[in-house]
Design an enzyme around this catalytic site. Structure first.
Site, mmCIF file in Angstrom:
data_model
loop_
_atom_site.group_PDB
_atom_site.id
_atom_site.type_symbol
_atom_site.label_atom_id
_atom_site.label_comp_id
_atom_site.label_asym_id
_atom_site.label_seq_id
_atom_site.Cartn_x
_atom_site.Cartn_y
_atom_site.Cartn_z
ATOM 1 N N SER A 229 0.803 -1.233 0.000
ATOM 2 C CA SER A 229 0.000 0.000 0.000
ATOM 3 C C SER A 229 0.835 1.282 0.000
ATOM 4 C CB SER A 229 -0.949 0.017 1.195
ATOM 5 O OG SER A 229 -2.053 -0.805 0.924
ATOM 6 N N LYS B 150 0.676 3.390 -3.012
ATOM 7 C CA LYS B 150 -0.478 4.262 -3.279
ATOM 8 C C LYS B 150 -0.088 5.741 -3.173
ATOM 9 C CE LYS B 150 -3.690 0.696 -1.594
ATOM 10 N NZ LYS B 150 -4.431 0.219 -0.410
ATOM 11 N N TYR C 54 -2.852 -2.459 -10.821
ATOM 12 C CA TYR C 54 -2.895 -2.334 -9.358
ATOM 13 C C TYR C 54 -1.986 -3.379 -8.675
ATOM 14 C CZ TYR C 54 -4.553 -2.566 -4.558
ATOM 15 O OH TYR C 54 -4.586 -2.607 -3.188
ATOM 16 N N TYR D 203 -3.378 2.708 9.890
ATOM 17 C CA TYR D 203 -4.012 1.413 10.122
ATOM 18 C C TYR D 203 -4.012 1.169 11.617
ATOM 19 C CZ TYR D 203 -3.582 -0.068 5.271
ATOM 20 O OH TYR D 203 -3.714 -0.187 3.924
ATOM 21 N N VAL E 167 -20.218 12.401 -8.828
ATOM 22 C CA VAL E 167 -19.802 11.267 -9.663
ATOM 23 C C VAL E 167 -19.314 11.799 -10.986
ATOM 24 C CG1 VAL E 167 -20.546 9.070 -10.644
ATOM 25 C CG2 VAL E 167 -21.675 9.969 -8.623
HETATM 26 N N1 GLN Z 1 -2.016 -5.411 -2.279
HETATM 27 C C1 GLN Z 1 -2.703 -5.286 -1.042
HETATM 28 C C2 GLN Z 1 -4.196 -5.513 -1.219
HETATM 29 O O1 GLN Z 1 -4.773 -5.083 -2.179
HETATM 30 C C3 GLN Z 1 -2.426 -3.910 -0.507
HETATM 31 C C4 GLN Z 1 -3.122 -3.655 0.786
HETATM 32 C C5 GLN Z 1 -2.181 -3.344 1.917
HETATM 33 O O2 GLN Z 1 -0.972 -3.272 1.789
HETATM 34 N N2 GLN Z 1 -2.750 -3.140 3.034
HETATM 35 O O3 GLN Z 1 -4.827 -6.123 -0.406
#
Ligand code: GLN
Length: 262
Positions: free
Chosen positions: A63, A66, A188, A240, A258
């Site tokens: 993540s 991102k 992704y 988190y 949207v």
């Molecule tokens: N690739 C992971 C997923 O889509 C990324 C999520 C994460 O690192 N928390 O679940």
């Protein structure tokens, strides 16, 4: 300030803590990662570097990527980005579907999976060779030609990516994914598989801490307002809690609406 002493103390406190986590095993390849690997690296704007533990060990950054996709999408699409997703904490798990229904397919922020999928969709619409161009962007801002995806990890996640498949299709049903969902998911999984060490991550993201928001090579990645926005979103949406869910402190006002015109 003695940064080395501070990160050493954090390292040993966490290392000796009785609260031990576990490698995420829902992606089969990640279950093979050595759970003992643990490192911290700090890069400062005045070019000092401090590391402790396995800070040179590469791992798939998942993540954390991102932040990089958001940076490139924001650079390309500017404020139009916020017609496709919000900047508010979600209050639900990073891979939750439930909130999307109430929010008409507009993800709460770019750091939950739904938001990252929309950002991937935007990048696919704008880049000629999405995977290559995104990798080139990462290599350029990190000044590191060695950065690469791990196709082993990307394929492993793809083989069990049922929830992300559901998320992507669900968002598309609201019209907020423009491209083919398989293409979006494929990209992704690639960005999540990007491999870096703690040292490489801290060097790469230094542009968000520099006063002029430039990399060590003086490359202007974002303007000041954009960089400050990303820092604010990371602060408010990037937490988190210990159960793996997104926790949050303060909310920013979100933009709604949207649209898939980007
Ligand atoms: N690739 C992971 C997923 O889509 C990324 C999520 C994460 O690192 N928390 O679940």
């Amino acid at each position: 300030m003695n940064y080395q002493e501070i990160i050493d103390e954090v390292y040993f406190t966490v290392k000796n803590s009785e609260f031990e986590g576990q490698p995420a095993s829902y992606i089969p390849e990640l279950a093979n990662v050595n759970p003992e690997n643990f490192g911290i690296h700090l890069s400062t704007v005045d070019h000092c570097k401090y590391g402790v533990g396995n800070y040179l060990e590469k791992f798939s950054i998942q993540s954390i990527a991102k932040v990089l996709t958001l940076s490139l999408a924001y650079k390309i699409a500017g404020e139009n980005l916020w017609s496709r997703l919000g900047v508010e904490p979600s209050g639900t798990a990073f891979n939750s579907l439930s909130q999307l229904e109430l929010d008409n397919g507009i993800p709460r922020n770019p750091f939950v999976n739904s938001g990252a999928l929309v950002i991937c969709d935007i990048l696919i619409s704008h880049l000629n060779n999405t995977k290559e161009d995104f990798l080139a962007f990462c290599r350029s801002i990190s000044d590191n030609k060695q950065l690469n995806y791990s196709y082993k990890i990307a394929n492993s996640e793809k083989s069990v990516g049922y929830r992300n498949v559901a998320l992507c299709n669900f968002i598309k049903s609201f019209g907020n994914i423009v491209n083919n969902t398989e293409v979006v998911l494929d990209f992704y999984y690639c960005i999540c598989s990007l491999e870096m060490s703690c040292q490489e991550i801290s060097n790469t993201l230094l542009f968000l801490a520099n006063d002029d928001f430039r990399t060590n090579d003086h490359l202007q990645v974002l303007n000041m307002s954009q960089a400050k926005s990303i820092n604010a979103i990371m602060l408010t949406c990037g937490f988190y809690d210990e159960s793996g869910e997104f926790a949050f402190k303060v909310g920013l006002p979100g933009k709604s609406g949207v649209g898939a015109e980007l």
